[in-house]
Design a protein around this motif. Structure first.
Motif, short mmCIF file in Angstrom:
data_model
loop_
_atom_site.label_atom_id
_atom_site.label_comp_id
_atom_site.label_asym_id
_atom_site.label_seq_id
_atom_site.Cartn_x
_atom_site.Cartn_y
_atom_site.Cartn_z
N HIS A 115 72.75 16.62 -54.32
CA HIS A 115 71.81 17.69 -54.68
C HIS A 115 71.16 18.27 -53.43
CE1 HIS A 115 72.17 17.42 -58.94
NE2 HIS A 115 71.56 16.25 -59.09
N HIS A 156 74.60 10.71 -55.38
CA HIS A 156 74.34 11.81 -56.31
C HIS A 156 73.15 12.65 -55.82
CE1 HIS A 156 74.13 13.58 -60.45
NE2 HIS A 156 72.85 13.71 -60.12
N GLU A 157 72.04 11.99 -55.49
CA GLU A 157 70.85 12.73 -55.05
C GLU A 157 71.11 13.39 -53.70
OE1 GLU A 157 68.66 13.44 -57.16
OE2 GLU A 157 69.25 11.96 -58.64
N HIS A 206 75.19 19.70 -61.06
CA HIS A 206 75.88 18.67 -61.83
C HIS A 206 77.31 19.09 -62.10
CE1 HIS A 206 71.82 16.89 -63.11
NE2 HIS A 206 72.35 16.21 -62.12
ZN LIG Z 1 71.48 15.03 -60.77
#
Ligand SMILES: [Zn+2]
Ligand SMILES: [Zn+2]
Length: 170
Positions: A134, A130-131, A140
């Motif tokens: 980014h 997830h990171e 998101h």
């Molecule tokens: Zn996030």
């Protein structure tokens, strides 16, 4: 894509970095390097909250990015918060070099559940992916199964898969 660095901020559970390398390397097809562990700095910690400051850790990471132009994900064996949030599982620079993932809440033992390294490591892989997403510029995602879905709680993390949905993968 350049190499991915995993930076342990303290002692991590045995086998965790190996699990993350094995999960990340085939997905991104880049070298995944485990950097020499370093201790989390005392000034990153808010003693009253017994949590670390995500923005302070991220600022330190951004001040010293990987020399090879790759990305670095710090792995904090503690709890983390960001301004305005009771806690956060991680924080990243959007389309940038660096991120931090907090491991404390990913451990079933934190929630009073029996130890389960398999669940713990799966959650750590999801939040690391997830990171990383980014740092690649992804925001998101509304799809609750997509790894880019926002985790308001650990239950959200457990609904996520280790995959980017079709839209995020593009
Ligand atoms: Zn996030
Ligand atoms: Zn998605």
């Amino acid at each position: 894509m350049r190499p991915i660095h995993l930076l342990p901020l303290g002692a991590l559970p045995p086998g965790l970095t190996e699990h993350l390398v094995a999960t990340l390397a085939p997905r991104f097809r880049v070298p995944v390097v485990v950097d020499p562990p370093t201790e989390a700095r005392p000034d990153w910690r808010d003693d009253a909250r017994a949590q670390y400051r995500a923005d302070a850790i991220l600022a330190a990471l951004v001040a010293d990015p990987p020399a090879d132009g790759g990305r670095r994900i710090a792995l904090l064996p503690a709890d983390l918060f960001a301004p305005g949030l009771a806690f956060t599982l991680g924080l990243a620079t959007l389309a940038g070099c660096c991120a931090v993932v907090a491991l404390a809440r990913l451990d079933p033992a934190f929630h009073g559940e029996p130890p389960d390294a398999g669940r713990f490591f799966r959650r750590a892989a999801i939040e690391t992916l997830h990171e990383l997403g980014h740092t690649l510029g992804l925001a998101h995602c509304a799809d609750p199964a997509c790894v880019m879905h926002y985790s308001r709680s650990i239950a959200d993390t457990d609904r996520k898969t280790l995959d980017f949905c079709a839209a995020c993968a593009r």
